[in-house]
Design an enzyme around this catalytic site. Structure first.
Site, PDB file in Angstrom:
ATOM      1  N   ASP A  37       0.884  -1.195   0.075  1.00 44.52           N
ATOM      2  CA  ASP A  37      -0.124  -0.014   0.001  1.00 44.52           C
ATOM      3  C   ASP A  37       0.908   1.301   0.081  1.00 44.52           C
ATOM      4  OD1 ASP A  37      -2.219  -1.673   0.181  1.00 44.52           O
ATOM      5  OD2 ASP A  37      -2.136  -1.491   2.514  1.00 44.52           O
ATOM      6  N   GLU A  38       0.190   2.321  -0.414  1.00 45.43           N
ATOM      7  CA  GLU A  38       1.053   3.523  -0.190  1.00 45.43           C
ATOM      8  C   GLU A  38       1.564   3.996   0.797  1.00 45.43           C
ATOM      9  OE1 GLU A  38       1.152   7.291   1.189  1.00 45.43           O
ATOM     10  OE2 GLU A  38      -0.709   6.508   1.094  1.00 45.43           O
TER      11      GLU A  38
END
Ligand code: URA
Length: 231
Positions: free
Chosen positions: A103-104
């Site tokens: 994920d970011e």
């Protein structure tokens, strides 16, 4: 293989650019400036120097990136820059892609390769390469939560329970979780399923690979010679 073909295969530039770099004296080997783009070299273990930087030859590159927060693994990122912007042009030219996604806001060990077969093998559900996550939790982690994560939890939209291969409470708010699958947002969903919440997430290992202490966030390195066992 001819020198200009070697450079081209490594993503250094078009064939014309590669030949031009040799003509301009920008490529050397063991301190000898190479001036013939048609000179033949054995590629095994070859480390050229290109514009002053060592460039080891790999038929297929496998890269370990210490992913910082604030980067998306998608090729078409929506809100943040892509992890690809952290790699030099030759690796992007070669079509190197992330093996699975973080994920970011997740940090840590991300592998990338141009080897489609390897991406397929490592992201296939049949492959059980362990991945270790350091999880910062919002609420103190109870014995019961650890037991539930090891026994298996059911995620929304997914009736088959998923379990942690290992789960260790490192401190009140820090769990070390080992997973052998890679479902979408798996850590965050598993932790939510036991009524806790992920505050920080860092992947510290992928198979036997770990991030070397000297590799700062945002930096990358080639991984030499590691290919996981076939599924
Ligand atoms: N699980 C998650 O929830 N996020 C990641 O980035 C990786 C695993």
């Amino acid at each position: 293989m001819k020198l200009s073909q070697i450079l081209f295969s490594q993503g250094i530039g078009t064939r014309r650019v590669c030949a031009g770099m040799v003509d301009a004296g920008l490529v050397s080997l063991d301190g000898r400036v190479l001036d013939d783009p048609n000179e033949d070299f054995a590629t095994a273990g070859l480390v050229l120097t290109v514009e002053g930087k060592p460039w080891p030859y790999f038929e297929k590159a496998l890269v370990l990136l210490n992913k910082p927060a604030g980067y998306e693994c998608s090729q078409k990122p929506k809100h943040h820059p892509s992890v690809m912007t952290l790699l030099p042009a030759p690796l992007r030219n070669r079509g190197v892609q992330p093996i699975g996604r973080l994920d970011e806001d997740t940090t840590g060990l991300l592998l990338l390769t141009e080897d489609g077969g390897l991406i397929h093998r490592l992201t296939s559900p049949k492959h059980h390469v362990p991945k270790v996550y350091e999880v910062g939790c919002k609420h103190p982690v109870s014995d019961e939560q650890v037991a539930q994560l090891l026994a298996g939890v059911v995620l929304e939209d997914d009736p088959a329970p998923v379990r942690a291969a290992a789960c260790e409470r490192v401190s009140e708010l820090h769990l070390r979780l080992t997973l052998t699958e890679g479902k979408y947002h798996q850590v965050k969903r598993m932790i939510a399923a036991v009524s806790n919440r992920v505050e920080t997430l860092h992947r510290s290992a992928f198979g036997h690979l770990q991030i070397p202490a000297e590799l700062a966030p945002g930096q990358w390195m080639f991984v030499d010679g590691w290919r996981p066992p076939a599924a």
